[in-house]
Design an enzyme around this catalytic site. Structure first.
Site, PDB file in Angstrom:
ATOM      1  N   TYR A 113       0.922  -1.222  -0.044  1.00 43.37           N
ATOM      2  CA  TYR A 113      -0.042  -0.087   0.019  1.00 43.37           C
ATOM      3  C   TYR A 113       0.871   1.079   0.080  1.00 43.37           C
ATOM      4  CZ  TYR A 113      -3.211   3.641   1.650  1.00 43.37           C
ATOM      5  OH  TYR A 113      -3.981   4.759   1.676  1.00 43.37           O
ATOM      6  N   LYS A 117       1.285   4.322  -2.846  1.00 45.68           N
ATOM      7  CA  LYS A 117       1.199   5.861  -2.616  1.00 45.68           C
ATOM      8  C   LYS A 117       2.414   6.708  -3.004  1.00 45.68           C
ATOM      9  CE  LYS A 117      -3.321   5.392  -1.534  1.00 45.68           C
ATOM     10  NZ  LYS A 117      -4.113   6.506  -2.441  1.00 45.68           N
ATOM     11  N   THR A 150     -13.738   6.177   6.509  1.00 44.38           N
ATOM     12  CA  THR A 150     -14.435   5.663   5.022  1.00 44.38           C
ATOM     13  C   THR A 150     -14.263   4.158   5.360  1.00 44.38           C
ATOM     14  OG1 THR A 150     -12.312   5.674   3.724  1.00 44.38           O
ATOM     15  CG2 THR A 150     -13.706   7.591   3.861  1.00 44.38           C
TER      16      THR A 150
END
Length: 238
Positions: A113, A117, A150
């Site tokens: 991840y 990014k 989220t």
């Protein structure tokens, strides 16, 4: 508002989306690259890419490049078209493994991840360099939305989920608050003509030192072109 379907984890879907969009003959003034997954178990996209790298990074890389001509045609000297790419503070601990971008040697959800990014920041800086070199009326900036409440966290360990549920009201931004910097980058008069910025809380901020490595930016761009099957037009730009 009009909806067009696009699966960022599918190169075929991205190309079909771009075809449908171009058929409308609409200008394109703002592109916000905001899709993403986080800490998913090791798995691949339909094209065989590691999912973090394939969806978070390569999907946006291909989409942006395929829409670049439309963006260039839409921007003007007084009103540049704008590309906003959403990264994360996680990029500060990311490492880009050019010899193993698919994390095949040793898979870590956190590492994969963070790498995706970091790749988005490197991509944005290289893209802005190319846009400037070509005299295009398009700017590219990268945004850190902060820690936002989220569904992005659905793959984290259950203990973290419980802690998130208990503390979200205090430490996490709402989705509306998380979107504010992307909106600022997209429409603020203060950002007119400004590109190659890393923005956090509507403020220009320094990204990770490695993100400014121009040779790494170039090598990632070239490799990304090969992976998604597009020509590397940047080879003519120093």
């Amino acid at each position: 508002v009009e909806f067009l379907y696009c699966d960022l984890a599918s190169m075929k879907s991205i190309r079909q989306f771009v075809q449908r969009f171009r058929a409308k003959n609409c200008p394109l003034h703002v592109l916000v690259n905001n899709a993403g997954v986080m800490l998913v178990p090791e798995r691949k996209t339909e094209d065989g890419f590691e999912e973090h790298f394939g969806l978070n990074y390569l999907g946006h890389f291909l989409l942006t490049n395929l829409l670049l001509d439309t963006l260039k045609q839409s921007g003007t000297h007084s009103h540049n078209a704008r590309i906003i790419t959403v990264s994360s503070a996680t990029h500060y601990v990311g490492e880009l493994h050019l010899n193993d971008l698919q994390s095949r040697c040793s898979y870590s959800p956190h590492g994969a991840y963070a790498q995706s990014k970091l790749a988005l920041v490197l991509f944005t800086y290289r893209l802005q360099h190319l846009l400037t070199a070509n005299g295009s009326h398009v700017t590219a900036n990268v945004v850190d939305p902060g820690v936002v409440n989220t569904e992005l966290y659905k793959h984290v360990f259950w203990v973290i989920k419980v802690a998130k549920w208990m503390t979200a009201w205090l430490f996490f931004k709402t989705p509306e608050e998380g979107a504010s910097t992307s909106i600022y980058a997209a429409v603020s008069p203060e950002m007119e003509g400004a590109g190659g910025c890393y923005l956090y809380n509507e403020t220009r901020t320094k990204s990770a030192d490695v993100a400014y490595d121009e040779e790494l930016q170039r090598r990632l761009w070239t490799e990304s072109c090969k992976m998604v099957g597009i020509s590397d037009e940047s080879s003519r730009v120093p």
